[in-house]
Motif scaffolding. Structure first.
Motif, PDB file in Angstrom:
ATOM      1  N   PHE A 133      31.173  30.361  31.035  1.00 18.06           N
ATOM      2  CA  PHE A 133      31.839  31.258  30.098  1.00 18.06           C
ATOM      3  C   PHE A 133      33.321  31.182  30.449  1.00 18.06           C
ATOM      4  N   ARG A 134      34.061  30.327  29.745  1.00 20.48           N
ATOM      5  CA  ARG A 134      35.459  30.060  30.120  1.00 20.48           C
ATOM      6  C   ARG A 134      36.335  31.300  30.004  1.00 20.48           C
ATOM      7  N   ARG A 135      36.293  31.979  28.859  1.00 21.03           N
ATOM      8  CA  ARG A 135      37.190  33.117  28.675  1.00 21.03           C
ATOM      9  C   ARG A 135      36.883  34.227  29.666  1.00 21.03           C
ATOM     10  N   ALA A 136      35.610  34.456  29.937  1.00 20.69           N
ATOM     11  CA  ALA A 136      35.215  35.484  30.901  1.00 20.69           C
ATOM     12  C   ALA A 136      35.378  34.997  32.341  1.00 20.69           C
ATOM     13  N   ARG A 137      35.561  33.689  32.510  1.00 21.98           N
ATOM     14  CA  ARG A 137      35.705  33.059  33.834  1.00 21.98           C
ATOM     15  C   ARG A 137      34.484  33.339  34.713  1.00 21.98           C
ATOM     16  N   ILE A 138      33.319  33.016  34.141  1.00 17.94           N
ATOM     17  CA  ILE A 138      32.054  33.173  34.849  1.00 17.94           C
ATOM     18  C   ILE A 138      31.340  31.829  34.841  1.00 17.94           C
ATOM     19  N   ARG A 169      36.149  30.966  43.277  1.00 18.59           N
ATOM     20  CA  ARG A 169      36.616  32.348  43.469  1.00 18.59           C
ATOM     21  C   ARG A 169      38.124  32.383  43.698  1.00 18.59           C
ATOM     22  N   GLN A 170      38.636  31.412  44.430  1.00 16.86           N
ATOM     23  CA  GLN A 170      40.087  31.342  44.653  1.00 16.86           C
ATOM     24  C   GLN A 170      40.847  31.178  43.346  1.00 16.86           C
ATOM     25  N   GLU A 171      40.199  30.576  42.352  1.00 16.87           N
ATOM     26  CA  GLU A 171      40.822  30.389  41.041  1.00 16.87           C
ATOM     27  C   GLU A 171      40.510  31.546  40.090  1.00 16.87           C
ATOM     28  N   GLY A 172      39.864  32.592  40.605  1.00 14.57           N
ATOM     29  CA  GLY A 172      39.605  33.771  39.784  1.00 14.57           C
ATOM     30  C   GLY A 172      38.295  33.769  39.026  1.00 14.57           C
ATOM     31  N   TRP A 173      37.385  32.887  39.385  1.00 11.57           N
ATOM     32  CA  TRP A 173      36.086  32.819  38.717  1.00 11.57           C
ATOM     33  C   TRP A 173      35.086  33.741  39.392  1.00 11.57           C
ATOM     34  N   ARG A 174      34.186  34.286  38.591  1.00 12.99           N
ATOM     35  CA  ARG A 174      33.032  35.020  39.111  1.00 12.99           C
ATOM     36  C   ARG A 174      31.873  34.038  39.126  1.00 12.99           C
TER      37      ARG A 174
END
Length: 139
Positions: A48-53, A98-103
């Motif tokens: 989920f790109r926009r949600a960064r998941i 995670r370092q790039e802000g992903w869940r």
């Protein structure tokens, strides 16, 4: 050994398909077998790109499930090392994303698809509520 490796699917496994059907039925749109980050040469099962998941549906054997992982009967040393490398790569992937802000959502293939879909749905919806809505991008 090569035949064993080639016979295993990288995508569209039964557990993954079950989860994808459920989340799609709930209206979620996603990328399949995609790189979450262009800077990282790793693929997630569902993105989920926009949600960064990034969602990973890990096979019990290949990722060393503590409940269902088995020990190979032949060439045990090789397979033990291979699974160890897989687990180390999984941990590194999680850390880098995670370092790039992903869940990160990691689930085992034996988990109940409905429970997994519930978890994914909740995470995606929570991520969308944290972000200002500025486009109609899918996911």
């Amino acid at each position: 050994m090569r035949a064993v490796m080639q016979a295993n699917r990288r995508r569209d496994t039964k557990p993954e398909m079950a989860v994808r059907r459920l989340i799609h039925a709930r209206g979620l749109r996603y990328l399949v077998d995609a790189k979450p980050s262009p800077t990282l040469n790793r693929r997630a099962d569902i993105v989920f790109r926009r949600a960064r998941i990034a969602v990973f549906v890990d096979g019990c054997y290949w990722h060393g499930c503590p409940a269902h992982g088995t020990v190979a009967r032949s060439n045990a040393t090789y397979w033990s090392q291979k699974i160890g490398r897989n687990r180390a790569r999984d941990q590194e992937t999680d850390r880098l994303l995670r370092q790039e802000g992903w869940r990160i959502i990691r689930v085992w293939e034996h988990e109940d698809p409905v429970a997994v879909a519930d978890r994914i749905f909740a995470e995606v919806r929570a991520a969308h509520h944290r972000q200002p809505t500025s486009s109609n991008d899918p996911d």
